[in-house]
Design a protein around this motif. Structure first.
Motif, PDB file in Angstrom:
ATOM      1  N   PHE A  46     -37.448  75.751  49.534  1.00 17.94           N
ATOM      2  CA  PHE A  46     -36.225  75.423  49.431  1.00 17.94           C
ATOM      3  C   PHE A  46     -36.070  73.955  48.873  1.00 17.94           C
ATOM      4  CE2 PHE A  46     -31.898  73.598  50.489  1.00 17.94           C
ATOM      5  CZ  PHE A  46     -31.073  74.367  49.991  1.00 17.94           C
ATOM      6  N   GLY A  47     -36.697  73.098  49.402  1.00 19.92           N
ATOM      7  CA  GLY A  47     -36.704  71.542  49.027  1.00 19.92           C
ATOM      8  C   GLY A  47     -37.405  71.355  47.705  1.00 19.92           C
ATOM      9  N   ALA A  48     -38.545  72.308  47.465  1.00 17.23           N
ATOM     10  CA  ALA A  48     -39.304  72.195  46.107  1.00 17.23           C
ATOM     11  C   ALA A  48     -38.407  72.780  45.120  1.00 17.23           C
ATOM     12  CB  ALA A  48     -40.613  72.914  46.380  1.00 17.23           C
ATOM     13  N   ALA A  49     -37.450  73.772  45.380  1.00 19.09           N
ATOM     14  CA  ALA A  49     -36.812  74.371  44.363  1.00 19.09           C
ATOM     15  C   ALA A  49     -35.882  73.284  43.838  1.00 19.09           C
ATOM     16  CB  ALA A  49     -36.136  75.594  44.739  1.00 19.09           C
ATOM     17  N   VAL A  50     -35.032  72.762  44.896  1.00 14.78           N
ATOM     18  CA  VAL A  50     -34.263  71.704  44.495  1.00 14.78           C
ATOM     19  C   VAL A  50     -34.760  70.272  43.956  1.00 14.78           C
ATOM     20  CG1 VAL A  50     -32.460  70.154  45.443  1.00 14.78           C
ATOM     21  CG2 VAL A  50     -32.490  72.233  46.504  1.00 14.78           C
ATOM     22  N   GLY A  51     -36.004  70.205  44.225  1.00 16.63           N
ATOM     23  CA  GLY A  51     -36.683  68.966  43.872  1.00 16.63           C
ATOM     24  C   GLY A  51     -37.128  69.284  42.434  1.00 16.63           C
ATOM     25  N   ALA A  52     -37.525  70.259  42.107  1.00 16.51           N
ATOM     26  CA  ALA A  52     -37.622  70.645  40.745  1.00 16.51           C
ATOM     27  C   ALA A  52     -36.691  70.997  39.776  1.00 16.51           C
ATOM     28  CB  ALA A  52     -38.908  71.849  40.634  1.00 16.51           C
ATOM     29  N   THR A  53     -35.634  71.803  40.568  1.00 22.59           N
ATOM     30  CA  THR A  53     -34.702  72.093  39.389  1.00 22.59           C
ATOM     31  C   THR A  53     -33.728  70.706  38.829  1.00 22.59           C
ATOM     32  OG1 THR A  53     -34.273  74.035  40.699  1.00 22.59           O
ATOM     33  CG2 THR A  53     -32.271  73.167  39.214  1.00 22.59           C
ATOM     34  N   LEU A  54     -33.585  69.724  39.785  1.00 23.04           N
ATOM     35  CA  LEU A  54     -32.901  68.622  39.350  1.00 23.04           C
ATOM     36  C   LEU A  54     -33.545  67.768  38.149  1.00 23.04           C
ATOM     37  CD1 LEU A  54     -31.361  67.283  42.723  1.00 23.04           C
ATOM     38  CD2 LEU A  54     -30.427  68.824  41.129  1.00 23.04           C
ATOM     39  N   ILE A  81     -33.088  69.864  35.099  1.00 23.81           N
ATOM     40  CA  ILE A  81     -31.795  70.013  34.508  1.00 23.81           C
ATOM     41  C   ILE A  81     -31.505  68.674  33.610  1.00 23.81           C
ATOM     42  CG2 ILE A  81     -29.061  69.783  34.961  1.00 23.81           C
ATOM     43  CD1 ILE A  81     -30.008  71.953  37.285  1.00 23.81           C
ATOM     44  N   VAL A  82     -31.957  67.411  34.052  1.00 20.74           N
ATOM     45  CA  VAL A  82     -31.671  66.234  33.719  1.00 20.74           C
ATOM     46  C   VAL A  82     -32.817  66.133  32.359  1.00 20.74           C
ATOM     47  CG1 VAL A  82     -32.111  63.733  33.802  1.00 20.74           C
ATOM     48  CG2 VAL A  82     -30.943  64.942  35.810  1.00 20.74           C
ATOM     49  N   GLY A  83     -33.863  66.714  32.261  1.00 20.41           N
ATOM     50  CA  GLY A  83     -34.681  66.926  31.023  1.00 20.41           C
ATOM     51  C   GLY A  83     -34.099  67.700  29.921  1.00 20.41           C
ATOM     52  N   TYR A  84     -33.441  68.774  30.381  1.00 24.25           N
ATOM     53  CA  TYR A  84     -32.687  69.694  29.347  1.00 24.25           C
ATOM     54  C   TYR A  84     -31.589  68.859  28.768  1.00 24.25           C
ATOM     55  CZ  TYR A  84     -30.187  73.026  27.076  1.00 24.25           C
ATOM     56  OH  TYR A  84     -29.359  73.811  26.091  1.00 24.25           O
ATOM     57  N   TYR A  85     -30.886  67.974  29.412  1.00 28.75           N
ATOM     58  CA  TYR A  85     -29.646  67.271  29.002  1.00 28.75           C
ATOM     59  C   TYR A  85     -30.203  66.327  28.107  1.00 28.75           C
ATOM     60  CZ  TYR A  85     -25.753  64.061  28.932  1.00 28.75           C
ATOM     61  OH  TYR A  85     -24.767  63.286  28.489  1.00 28.75           O
ATOM     62  N   LEU A 110     -26.555  77.765  40.377  1.00 31.01           N
ATOM     63  CA  LEU A 110     -25.582  76.963  40.978  1.00 31.01           C
ATOM     64  C   LEU A 110     -25.893  75.561  40.696  1.00 31.01           C
ATOM     65  CD1 LEU A 110     -22.805  76.420  42.979  1.00 31.01           C
ATOM     66  CD2 LEU A 110     -24.960  75.915  44.937  1.00 31.01           C
ATOM     67  N   LEU A 111     -27.073  75.120  40.755  1.00 34.14           N
ATOM     68  CA  LEU A 111     -27.411  73.749  40.273  1.00 34.14           C
ATOM     69  C   LEU A 111     -27.322  73.536  38.813  1.00 34.14           C
ATOM     70  CD1 LEU A 111     -30.505  73.012  42.570  1.00 34.14           C
ATOM     71  CD2 LEU A 111     -28.366  71.955  43.013  1.00 34.14           C
ATOM     72  N   GLY A 118     -32.115  76.094  35.310  1.00 32.55           N
ATOM     73  CA  GLY A 118     -32.258  76.118  36.707  1.00 32.55           C
ATOM     74  C   GLY A 118     -32.759  77.193  37.446  1.00 32.55           C
ATOM     75  N   ILE A 119     -32.522  78.419  36.832  1.00 28.20           N
ATOM     76  CA  ILE A 119     -32.898  79.557  37.353  1.00 28.20           C
ATOM     77  C   ILE A 119     -34.563  79.417  37.309  1.00 28.20           C
ATOM     78  CG2 ILE A 119     -33.270  82.019  37.287  1.00 28.20           C
ATOM     79  CD1 ILE A 119     -30.246  81.963  36.872  1.00 28.20           C
ATOM     80  N   VAL A 120     -35.094  79.148  36.060  1.00 28.44           N
ATOM     81  CA  VAL A 120     -36.328  79.305  35.898  1.00 28.44           C
ATOM     82  C   VAL A 120     -37.233  78.116  36.620  1.00 28.44           C
ATOM     83  CG1 VAL A 120     -38.388  78.800  34.336  1.00 28.44           C
ATOM     84  CG2 VAL A 120     -36.305  80.202  33.652  1.00 28.44           C
ATOM     85  N   ALA A 121     -36.692  76.936  36.984  1.00 28.04           N
ATOM     86  CA  ALA A 121     -37.316  75.861  37.454  1.00 28.04           C
ATOM     87  C   ALA A 121     -37.306  76.345  39.057  1.00 28.04           C
ATOM     88  CB  ALA A 121     -36.420  74.532  37.173  1.00 28.04           C
ATOM     89  N   SER A 122     -36.007  76.725  39.465  1.00 27.77           N
ATOM     90  CA  SER A 122     -36.082  77.213  40.924  1.00 27.77           C
ATOM     91  C   SER A 122     -36.982  78.358  41.536  1.00 27.77           C
ATOM     92  CB  SER A 122     -34.738  77.398  41.021  1.00 27.77           C
ATOM     93  OG  SER A 122     -34.372  77.842  42.662  1.00 27.77           O
ATOM     94  N   LEU A 123     -37.217  79.090  40.355  1.00 23.34           N
ATOM     95  CA  LEU A 123     -37.984  80.224  40.854  1.00 23.34           C
ATOM     96  C   LEU A 123     -39.342  79.867  40.789  1.00 23.34           C
ATOM     97  CD1 LEU A 123     -36.305  83.326  39.095  1.00 23.34           C
ATOM     98  CD2 LEU A 123     -36.624  83.085  41.483  1.00 23.34           C
ATOM     99  N   THR A 124     -39.805  79.114  39.856  1.00 25.13           N
ATOM    100  CA  THR A 124     -41.213  78.738  39.719  1.00 25.13           C
ATOM    101  C   THR A 124     -41.563  77.578  40.812  1.00 25.13           C
ATOM    102  OG1 THR A 124     -40.866  78.614  37.274  1.00 25.13           O
ATOM    103  CG2 THR A 124     -42.777  77.450  38.056  1.00 25.13           C
ATOM    104  N   ALA A 125     -40.757  76.930  41.302  1.00 28.26           N
ATOM    105  CA  ALA A 125     -41.047  75.977  42.371  1.00 28.26           C
ATOM    106  C   ALA A 125     -41.012  76.521  43.552  1.00 28.26           C
ATOM    107  CB  ALA A 125     -40.320  74.806  42.257  1.00 28.26           C
TER     108      ALA A 125
END
Length: 83
Positions: A61-69, A72-76, A12-13, A36-43
């Motif tokens: 949950f907070g770590a997953a959101v905090g690491a995914t964002l 995503i910006v880094g990939y962009y 989703l993110l 997003g999936i890889v970052a969320s699963l790892t964190a």
């Protein structure tokens, strides 16, 4: 249950990130979802104490959101750089 939540959260993110950042490179939406999936699963794995079969803690949950964002910006930034 935590595994399903983290996969859905990362997808989703990643999808929302591709919409907000207007990434229109072919195949970039799927790569953004994968990031997003890889970052969320790892964190989530690290913050939830290494368990995916139980429930997901608020810290996980907070770590997953905090690491995914940032991922995503880094990939962009990586995808839109000028060579």
């Amino acid at each position: 249950m935590a595994l399903i939540i983290l996969i859905n959260l990362g997808a989703l993110l990643g999808w929302l990130g591709s919409i907000v950042l207007r990434l229109e490179i072919p195949g970039a939406v799927l790569r953004m979802i994968a990031v997003g999936i890889v970052a969320s699963l790892t964190a989530g794995l690290i913050a939830n104490g290494g368990t995916f079969l139980g429930s997901l803690s608020w810290l996980g949950f907070g770590a997953a959101v905090g690491a995914t964002l940032p991922a995503i910006v880094g990939y962009y930034a990586f995808a839109t750089r000028e060579v």
